[in-house]
Motif scaffolding. Structure first.
Motif: not given
Length: 405
Positions: A56-76
């Motif tokens: 619907i032509g919204v993804a590009e504008a949304l991604i421009e405003r967002a943070v791109r999370i490319e990974d995650g870490v787990v701790w204990c």
């Protein structure tokens, strides 16, 4: 008479309305709120949802405003149990986009206004929904239309009505659809904070030579999960150098403050959060699944159809994927009257099956985050370490980003 009336102008209802309007259908959205909510609430937007938003032509504008999370870490207990990368599980959108829900809603409302000007009726409280000319409430009923009663205003008519009005759905209740509880409940405390300068390696990862890998900016865009003895603490980046923190609690604490949440985070993880950017929010999680998602000419999407734990970010995304399948089903049912039953039966069957799978995954996520000690803590941490290694890590990354949907 409209082709479709969508009850509920949240992110799921607005995406469905955009998809329908883009197909040339006559759509109206009824939204109880007079003004949009400015709460951030759901923030994670997964790759399958980004593909739908691109339609619907919204993804590009949304991604421009967002943070791109490319990974995650787990701790204990101050030790890293594992790291999960999202960059290797898909070429088109190799990340999870993080954006406050009110900004996502604003983009969808703007797009719908372009597709169907003036078709959002704000301040519209629905009090009743009833089919006319139907002999029963099964999936394949053949009513002529549906009437929607407003608290103030005229009776509206449409060929189909979709309930996107949340877990306390008036539409679902009017259709007589049972909403069954599944799994045990849990409670959490959530808040947004300014990001502190990196004080430890918990927001970074290291290469085999032991040197810091990635810039501080990349580290601030990382998801961090603390599977601690007292219960899980989660931290996700937001635009503008902010972070969302969520902690499991032993009871619902609606009076808890941001200082209380910061204290829980500090005591469990040792991490210091920045300045609070608003009050803390306590919420309880109880999963539900509707007995069916279609009754005659009434259909359900999103939380009206299935209330899934937000831990893991599935709720809004699951609703968007409902919308992606319901939109072509409704178009087919409207344009091919003899396809009414089969089109909506396919939607009902497939999305209920998917919702059950999502509920199982959400239940697993909640169980992994519960307080543990002794042998059970050791067993949980051993499992996390194993899941963070290939080939299991690729499967986990696909599940976390909802690519299995």
């Amino acid at each position: 008479m409209r082709d479709v009336i969508v009850v509920g102008g949240g992110p799921v209802g607005m995406l469905l309305a955009c998809l329908l309007a883009a197909e040339g259908l006559d759509v109206e959205v009824l939204e109880q709120r007079s003004e949009p909510s400015l709460r951030s609430r759901a923030i994670g937007i997964h790759p399958p949802s980004l593909r739908v938003l691109a339609r619907i032509g919204v993804a590009e504008a949304l991604i421009e405003r967002a943070v791109r999370i490319e990974d995650g870490v787990v701790w204990c207990d101050g030790r890293r149990l594992g790291r999960m990368s999202f960059t290797s599980v898909g070429a088109e959108f190799p990340f999870v986009a993080s954006l406050p829900q009110h900004e996502t809603e604003a983009l969808l409302r703007q797009r719908f206004e372009q597709l169907a000007p003036g078709r959002v009726r704000a301040g519209a409280t629905v009090t009743g929904v009833r089919e006319h000319g139907v002999s029963g409430h099964g999936v394949s009923g053949h009513g002529e239309h549906v009437r929607v009663q407003l608290q103030c205003g005229p009776v509206l008519q449409a060929r189909y009505v979709v309930g996107a009005d949340g877990a306390r759905s008036v539409v679902r209740a009017a259709a007589g659809i049972r909403f069954a509880k599944i799994g045990p409940p849990a409670t959490y405390l959530m808040g947004d904070f300014a990001a502190e300068p990196l004080a430890s390696e918990q927001f970074s990862h290291h290469n085999s030579a032991g040197s810091a890998a990635g810039s501080a900016e990349n580290a601030h865009a990382r998801a961090v999960l603390y599977f601690e003895r007292g219960g899980v603490v989660e931290s996700f980046p937001l635009p503008g150098g902010r972070r969302r923190w969520v902690a499991m609690t032993d009871r619902l604490s609606p009076q808890a403050s941001s200082d209380d949440l910061a204290g829980i985070i500090r005591s469990r993880t040792g991490a210091e959060v920045g300045a609070a950017l608003g009050p803390a929010s306590a919420f309880g999680v109880q999963q539900h699944l509707a007995a069916r998602l279609v009754a005659g000419r009434i259909a359900l999407v999103g939380d009206a159809a299935h209330e899934i734990s937000p831990i893991g970010g599935q709720g809004m995304n699951l609703g968007w994927l409902d919308a992606a399948q319901l939109a072509p089903a409704l178009r087919r049912a409207i344009l091919q009257t003899d396809a009414h039953g089969s089109a909506l039966e396919d939607y009902d069957r497939h999305r209920r099956r998917t919702a059950r799978t999502a509920a199982v995954q959400a239940g697993f996520n909640m169980a992994m985050g519960r307080p543990l000690t002794g042998v059970r803590l050791i067993a949980r941490n051993t499992l996390v370490r194993a899941l963070a290694l290939p080939p299991a890590s690729a499967v986990v990354a696909r599940a976390f980003t909802m690519r299995w949907l």
